[in-house]
Design an enzyme around this catalytic site. Structure first.
Site, PDB file in Angstrom:
ATOM      1  N   ASP A   1      -1.756 -35.102  35.003  1.00 39.80           N
ATOM      2  CA  ASP A   1      -2.233 -35.351  36.670  1.00 39.80           C
ATOM      3  C   ASP A   1      -3.294 -35.938  35.688  1.00 39.80           C
ATOM      4  OD1 ASP A   1      -0.697 -33.375  38.258  1.00 39.80           O
ATOM      5  OD2 ASP A   1      -2.374 -31.936  38.001  1.00 39.80           O
TER       6      ASP A   1
ATOM      7  N   HIS B   1       3.611 -39.064  34.990  1.00 39.11           N
ATOM      8  CA  HIS B   1       3.201 -37.559  36.117  1.00 39.11           C
ATOM      9  C   HIS B   1       3.624 -37.267  37.032  1.00 39.11           C
ATOM     10  CE1 HIS B   1       0.245 -37.433  38.858  1.00 39.11           C
ATOM     11  NE2 HIS B   1      -0.580 -39.063  39.306  1.00 39.11           N
TER      12      HIS B   1
END
Length: 420
Positions: free
Chosen positions: A397, A393
Site C-alpha cells: 500500500d 500496488h
C-alpha cells in the site's frame, strides 16, 4: 550413447545458447570436465561432462539456441565413426533477410513432411498467436526442432514479401465523414539502420521487464535525503579501514545496509505477490543492478541485514566484478527480495525503475547534489540525495511505502544508526 543435454542452469531459464565448445569432436573427456560455455538468461555458465568418454558428435554448434532438456552433443566410447555435425552454426537471432531466404528455399524443395512436426510448446503457442502455419516452418533447433525464433522469423519473412503499398495506379477511397487524408506509411530504406542482435540476457530481460510493467501496477514515491553527514561518516570509516589495510566502502554500500535495516523493521516491503496471497520473506536478500556489456545483471547480497558495511562492500565489489566478467553463478543472481538500482555515478538526479519480479519493490537512487537549505535563519549548503521507490500496488500500500522511505531517510541522515 549418452547425450549431453541443455541443462537448466537457472530457475527462470527456458533455453540456452551454446557460446563456445571447449572440446572438439574426437577429443576424450572426463566426467566433471568443462566441455562448453552456455549463455543463459542470467550469465555465462560452464557446462560439465556427465560421463567419461569421447565427444563423438556435436549436435548444436556455437551460437545455436537450444531448449532445456534437448541434446546438444553425444558422448561415446570412441568406437563409433566420428559423425558430421548435424546442426549448422545458426545465430541465436538471425538476420531477417538471410532467414527469409532459408525459409523460402526449403519450402520450394517441396519435401513432404511424413512425420509429426517437432516444435516446442512455446513455438506452437506463438505460431497460433501470429497465425503462422507450423507445418511450413523450418526448424533450426537440434534435430530440426522448431523454436520460437524460427516461428518469428517465418512470420517476419511472410510479412516482408507482402509490399506495404501496392504497386501500380491505386485509387484510395477515404471513409465517409470528416477524415483527413491518410498518407502511405514510410518504409525504412535498406541501409538506413543496422540490426544488432540481442544477447540472451538482453532478450530475457526485455521479456521479464515487459511482463513486470504489464502485470504489476507500479506506483512511485520519492523522497529527498540530506546525506551531508553520511558522506562525512563514510570518510571517517574509510580513513579507519585504510589505516588497517582494508578495502573502502562506498555510499552505495551504506545505502544497502540502511535499506536492509529498514526492511528488517518493515517486513511488509520484503514481499512478493503470489496470486491470492502475499509471500513475506524471512531473509533479506538485496539485489544490486549492474550494467554489463551483455545486459543488466542483478547479483544478490544475501542476508544483508546481518552483514557489516565492510562485508557488504567486499561482497558487492566481488560480485559486481564477476558480473562484468560474466563469471557469476546462477545462485548468486537468484532469490533476491528487494533490488537497488543506482545511476548516481552518471549524474542522474532522479529516475524510476521497473520492479524486478517476483519482488514487489525496487529503489532507484540518483546523484547527491549540493542544494541550499534553511538552517534556522541561515542559508546553508547541504548534499541532497533523491531516491524513488517503485512498488507493486497488489502487495504494497502507498502508506506502507511512504513509511519505509521515511525509515530509510532517518537512517541515512543519522548514519550511526545504520551500524548501531
Amino acid at each position: 550413447m549418452p547425450d549431453i543435454i541443455m541443462p537448466r542452469l537457472s530457475d527462470t531459464m527456458e533455453d540456452g545458447v551454446v557460446s563456445v565448445w571447449l572440446k572438439k569432436v574426437g577429443d576424450p573427456i572426463a566426467r566433471g570436465e568443462i566441455v562448453a560455455e552456455i549463455e543463459t538468461d542470467k550469465a555465462l555458465m560452464e557446462l560439465e561432462a556427465y560421463d567419461d568418454g569421447v565427444l563423438e558428435r556435436i549436435i548444436a554448434e556455437a551460437g545455436v539456441r537450444v531448449p532445456i532438456g534437448e541434446p546438444i552433443a553425444v558422448v561415446g566410447d570412441g568406437t563409433t565413426p566420428v559423425a558430421a555435425q548435424s546442426v549448422p552454426s545458426t545465430p541465436a537471432v538471425s538476420d531477417l533477410g538471410s532467414t527469409a531466404a532459408v525459409v523460402e528455399t526449403r519450402r520450394d524443395e517441396g519435401v513432404p513432411r511424413t512425420q509429426v512436426v517437432k516444435a516446442s510448446p512455446l513455438a506452437r503457442k506463438i505460431a497460433r498467436e501470429l497465425d503462422v502455419d507450423i507445418d511450413a516452418v523450418v526448424g533450426t533447433g537440434p534435430g530440426g526442432r522448431i523454436t520460437k525464433v524460427d516461428v518469428q522469423a517465418a512470420h517476419s519473412a511472410s510479412a516482408a514479401v507482402t509490399p506495404a503499398v501496392p504497386s501500380g495506379d491505386v485509387s484510395v477511397v477515404a471513409p465517409s465523414g470528416d477524415v483527413s487524408a491518410v498518407a502511405p506509411q514510410e518504409v525504412p530504406v535498406s541501409g538506413d539502420f543496422e540490426e544488432v542482435a540481442l544477447t540472451n540476457i538482453q532478450r530475457v530481460s526485455a521479456t521479464r521487464l515487459t511482463e513486470s510493467k504489464q502485470q504489476a501496477p507500479h506506483f512511485y514515491v520519492t523522497i529527498a535525503i540530506d546525506v551531508t553527514e553520511l558522506f562525512a561518516f563514510r570518510e571517517r570509516i574509510n580513513a579507519t579501514l585504510t589505516a588497517a589495510g582494508d578495502g573502502k566502502v562506498s555510499v552505495n554500500d551504506l545505502l544497502v545496509k540502511a535499506v536492509a535495516v529498514a526492511l528488517a523493521k518493515n517486513r511488509a516491503i520484503n514481499v512478493s505477490f503470489a496470486g491470492d496471497k502475499v509471500l513475506r520473506h524471512k531473509g533479506i536478500h538485496i539485489g544490486i543492478a549492474v550494467a554489463t556489456p551483455v545486459g543488466l545483471l542483478v547479483p544478490v547480497i544475501r542476508d544483508a541485514d546481518r552483514l557489516s558495511v565492510s562485508e557488504i562492500a567486499t561482497d558487492s565489489r566481488d560480485k559486481a566484478t564477476r558480473a562484468r566478467d560474466r563469471k557469476l553463478r546462477a545462485p548468486e543472481m537468484s532469490g533476491g527480495t528487494f533490488t537497488i538500482s543506482n545511476l548516481g555515478m552518471f549524474g542522474i538526479e532522479q529516475f524510476t525503475a521497473v520492479i524486478n519480479a517476483p519482488e514487489a519493490a525496487i529503489l532507484a537512487v540518483g546523484a547527491a547534489a549540493d542544494e541550499l537549505r534553511l538552517d534556522g535563519d541561515e542559508v546553508v549548503v547541504r548534499k541532497i540525495l533523491r531516491v524513488t521507490l517503485s512498488a507493486d500496488h497488489r502487495a504494497i500500500d502507498g502508506a506502507v511505502a511512504a513509511q519505509f522511505l521515511a525509515q530509510v531517510k532517518e537512517l541515512l541522515e543519522n548514519p550511526l544508526r545504520i551500524v548501531a
